[in-house]
Design a protein around this motif. Structure first.
Motif, PDB file in Angstrom:
ATOM      1  N   LYS A 155       0.835  -1.196   0.000  1.00 33.05           N
ATOM      2  CA  LYS A 155       0.000   0.000   0.000  1.00 33.05           C
ATOM      3  C   LYS A 155       0.875   1.255   0.000  1.00 33.05           C
ATOM      4  O   LYS A 155       1.985   1.247   0.532  1.00 33.05           O
ATOM      5  CB  LYS A 155      -0.911   0.008   1.235  1.00 33.05           C
ATOM      6  CG  LYS A 155      -1.884  -1.155   1.313  1.00 33.05           C
ATOM      7  CD  LYS A 155      -2.722  -1.086   2.581  1.00 33.05           C
ATOM      8  CE  LYS A 155      -3.702  -2.235   2.671  1.00 33.05           C
ATOM      9  NZ  LYS A 155      -4.530  -2.170   3.906  1.00 33.05           N
ATOM     10  N   GLY A 156       0.370   2.330  -0.588  1.00 30.63           N
ATOM     11  CA  GLY A 156       1.109   3.582  -0.608  1.00 30.63           C
ATOM     12  C   GLY A 156       0.393   4.664  -1.366  1.00 30.63           C
ATOM     13  O   GLY A 156      -0.730   4.478  -1.846  1.00 30.63           O
ATOM     14  N   ASN A 163       1.731   6.402  -4.102  1.00 33.92           N
ATOM     15  CA  ASN A 163       2.084   6.496  -5.514  1.00 33.92           C
ATOM     16  C   ASN A 163       1.800   5.175  -6.213  1.00 33.92           C
ATOM     17  O   ASN A 163       2.410   4.146  -5.898  1.00 33.92           O
ATOM     18  CB  ASN A 163       3.567   6.866  -5.658  1.00 33.92           C
ATOM     19  CG  ASN A 163       3.961   7.129  -7.093  1.00 33.92           C
ATOM     20  OD1 ASN A 163       3.977   6.221  -7.917  1.00 33.92           O
ATOM     21  ND2 ASN A 163       4.301   8.383  -7.397  1.00 33.92           N
ATOM     22  N   ALA A 164       0.867   5.170  -7.170  1.00 36.15           N
ATOM     23  CA  ALA A 164       0.446   3.930  -7.827  1.00 36.15           C
ATOM     24  C   ALA A 164       1.606   3.244  -8.547  1.00 36.15           C
ATOM     25  O   ALA A 164       1.776   2.023  -8.451  1.00 36.15           O
ATOM     26  CB  ALA A 164      -0.684   4.224  -8.805  1.00 36.15           C
ATOM     27  N   LYS A 165       2.410   4.017  -9.263  1.00 37.94           N
ATOM     28  CA  LYS A 165       3.512   3.445 -10.034  1.00 37.94           C
ATOM     29  C   LYS A 165       4.536   2.803  -9.110  1.00 37.94           C
ATOM     30  O   LYS A 165       5.015   1.688  -9.362  1.00 37.94           O
ATOM     31  CB  LYS A 165       4.168   4.530 -10.878  1.00 37.94           C
ATOM     32  CG  LYS A 165       5.285   4.015 -11.766  1.00 37.94           C
ATOM     33  CD  LYS A 165       5.836   5.136 -12.632  1.00 37.94           C
ATOM     34  CE  LYS A 165       6.955   4.617 -13.526  1.00 37.94           C
ATOM     35  NZ  LYS A 165       7.521   5.711 -14.373  1.00 37.94           N
ATOM     36  N   TYR A 166       4.868   3.495  -8.008  1.00 45.00           N
ATOM     37  CA  TYR A 166       5.857   2.968  -7.075  1.00 45.00           C
ATOM     38  C   TYR A 166       5.331   1.714  -6.373  1.00 45.00           C
ATOM     39  O   TYR A 166       6.052   0.723  -6.213  1.00 45.00           O
ATOM     40  CB  TYR A 166       6.216   4.036  -6.035  1.00 45.00           C
ATOM     41  CG  TYR A 166       7.123   3.524  -4.950  1.00 45.00           C
ATOM     42  CD1 TYR A 166       8.492   3.353  -5.173  1.00 45.00           C
ATOM     43  CD2 TYR A 166       6.605   3.173  -3.695  1.00 45.00           C
ATOM     44  CE1 TYR A 166       9.325   2.866  -4.174  1.00 45.00           C
ATOM     45  CE2 TYR A 166       7.435   2.686  -2.697  1.00 45.00           C
ATOM     46  CZ  TYR A 166       8.789   2.534  -2.937  1.00 45.00           C
ATOM     47  OH  TYR A 166       9.601   2.042  -1.955  1.00 45.00           O
ATOM     48  N   ILE A 167       4.078   1.767  -5.969  1.00 49.33           N
ATOM     49  CA  ILE A 167       3.484   0.624  -5.272  1.00 49.33           C
ATOM     50  C   ILE A 167       3.441  -0.605  -6.170  1.00 49.33           C
ATOM     51  O   ILE A 167       3.734  -1.728  -5.750  1.00 49.33           O
ATOM     52  CB  ILE A 167       2.069   0.988  -4.768  1.00 49.33           C
ATOM     53  CG1 ILE A 167       2.160   1.994  -3.628  1.00 49.33           C
ATOM     54  CG2 ILE A 167       1.316  -0.249  -4.308  1.00 49.33           C
ATOM     55  CD1 ILE A 167       2.961   1.516  -2.443  1.00 49.33           C
ATOM     56  N   SER A 182      -4.071  -7.170  -8.964  1.00 50.22           N
ATOM     57  CA  SER A 182      -4.944  -6.004  -8.907  1.00 50.22           C
ATOM     58  C   SER A 182      -4.194  -4.791  -8.366  1.00 50.22           C
ATOM     59  O   SER A 182      -3.254  -4.922  -7.584  1.00 50.22           O
ATOM     60  CB  SER A 182      -6.178  -6.288  -8.038  1.00 50.22           C
ATOM     61  OG  SER A 182      -5.807  -6.459  -6.685  1.00 50.22           O
ATOM     62  N   LEU A 183      -4.634  -3.611  -8.809  1.00 52.95           N
ATOM     63  CA  LEU A 183      -4.127  -2.337  -8.304  1.00 52.95           C
ATOM     64  C   LEU A 183      -5.334  -1.414  -8.173  1.00 52.95           C
ATOM     65  O   LEU A 183      -5.909  -0.996  -9.176  1.00 52.95           O
ATOM     66  CB  LEU A 183      -3.088  -1.741  -9.251  1.00 52.95           C
ATOM     67  CG  LEU A 183      -2.545  -0.359  -8.884  1.00 52.95           C
ATOM     68  CD1 LEU A 183      -1.813  -0.398  -7.553  1.00 52.95           C
ATOM     69  CD2 LEU A 183      -1.628   0.174  -9.988  1.00 52.95           C
ATOM     70  N   ASN A 184      -5.699  -1.081  -6.937  1.00 56.09           N
ATOM     71  CA  ASN A 184      -6.941  -0.345  -6.699  1.00 56.09           C
ATOM     72  C   ASN A 184      -6.692   0.949  -5.926  1.00 56.09           C
ATOM     73  O   ASN A 184      -5.934   0.958  -4.944  1.00 56.09           O
ATOM     74  CB  ASN A 184      -7.926  -1.209  -5.898  1.00 56.09           C
ATOM     75  CG  ASN A 184      -8.309  -2.473  -6.630  1.00 56.09           C
ATOM     76  OD1 ASN A 184      -8.595  -2.444  -7.819  1.00 56.09           O
ATOM     77  ND2 ASN A 184      -8.294  -3.581  -5.916  1.00 56.09           N
ATOM     78  N   ASN A 209      -3.625   0.263  -3.380  1.00 54.20           N
ATOM     79  CA  ASN A 209      -3.446  -1.074  -2.825  1.00 54.20           C
ATOM     80  C   ASN A 209      -3.146  -2.039  -3.976  1.00 54.20           C
ATOM     81  O   ASN A 209      -3.988  -2.255  -4.847  1.00 54.20           O
ATOM     82  CB  ASN A 209      -4.704  -1.513  -2.081  1.00 54.20           C
ATOM     83  CG  ASN A 209      -4.548  -2.855  -1.411  1.00 54.20           C
ATOM     84  OD1 ASN A 209      -3.470  -3.198  -0.939  1.00 54.20           O
ATOM     85  ND2 ASN A 209      -5.624  -3.632  -1.363  1.00 54.20           N
ATOM     86  N   ALA A 210      -1.935  -2.601  -3.975  1.00 56.44           N
ATOM     87  CA  ALA A 210      -1.520  -3.536  -5.032  1.00 56.44           C
ATOM     88  C   ALA A 210      -1.496  -4.952  -4.461  1.00 56.44           C
ATOM     89  O   ALA A 210      -0.970  -5.184  -3.362  1.00 56.44           O
ATOM     90  CB  ALA A 210      -0.150  -3.163  -5.571  1.00 56.44           C
TER      91      ALA A 210
END
Length: 228
Positions: free
Chosen positions: A51-52, A54-58, A89-91, A104-105
């Motif tokens: 979790k974090g 930044n979507a790309k980093y996570i 999944s990436l939400n 949340n990845a």
């Protein structure tokens, strides 16, 4: 007139035949067969969750952790057909109070472990390399079809024994089976309750944590026998 006579004749023959069938003495009983088996393999469903903000980093962090997990699985010499990615999944998660979005990845891998002596080593390796959730562990037998066949045979024997007990006081004998109905439900392997999170310290790493026990394979039948 001839048609009416023919219809009456057919009706009479049908009723006579039905009456004859109903008059066949028979007994219907239920039988159950059970086979206890020590499981020799397990299916493990494990997840990497990050979790974090930044979507790309996570997503990148999640990929790196899963890559390390897959390397551990390969080091265990598991066949490629015995593990597969089950979910990715990436939400986004929006916090209405803080007016902030986090991400949340999740990646989930399903592993078929054919040698239970590797269980503790595998679990330790998975956690060390990034698995932070064990969703399920299912114990099963590699010889399921063989054990199901044995359970069915025991169920038929049980049904016949019950029928013989019932008619023994009537001076009759159990004859051929007229009908056999399989009432068995689909086999459900023994499952360990899912865990939300998983952690392991150095002292726990050397412990034996597996208690597979026994699994029960059951068959149920209904049998109708002719009485002689």
């Amino acid at each position: 007139m001839k048609k009416a006579l023919l219809l009456l004749t057919l009706l009479f023959m049908t009723l006579s035949y039905a009456q004859e069938i109903k008059q066949v003495p028979q007994i219907s009983v239920a039988g159950e067969g059970k086979v206890k088996v020590v499981p020799d393999q397990a299916t493990i469903i494990a997840t990497v969750q990050t979790k974090g903000n930044n979507a790309k980093y996570i997503k990148k962090e999640n990929d790196q952790q899963m890559e390390a997990v897959l390397k551990i699985i390969k080091k265990m010499n598991l066949a490629p057909a015995d593990y597969r990615t089950q979910r990715v999944s990436l939400n986004p998660i929006f916090d209405y109070e803080k007016k902030k979005t986090t991400y949340n990845a999740i990646q989930t891998v399903e592993i078929l472990l054919r040698d239970l002596s590797q269980y503790d080593a595998l679990m330790e390796g998975l956690v060390d390399e990034g698995i932070n959730r064990i969703d399920n562990v299912v114990f099963q037998s590699s010889k399921l079809a063989q054990h199901q066949s044995e359970a069915r045979k025991l169920a038929i024997k049980d049904a016949k024994l019950k029928a013989e007990d019932y008619v023994s006081v009537l001076g009759q004998k159990v004859g051929k089976a007229m009908t056999i109905l399989d009432n068995s439900q689909n086999y459900q392997p023994q499952s360990v309750c899912a865990m939300k999170t998983m952690a392991m310290d150095e002292s726990a790493a050397t412990r034996e944590t597996l208690a597979a026990g026994e699994i029960m394979i059951t068959a149920n039948v209904s049998v109708s026998f002719i009485l002689e």
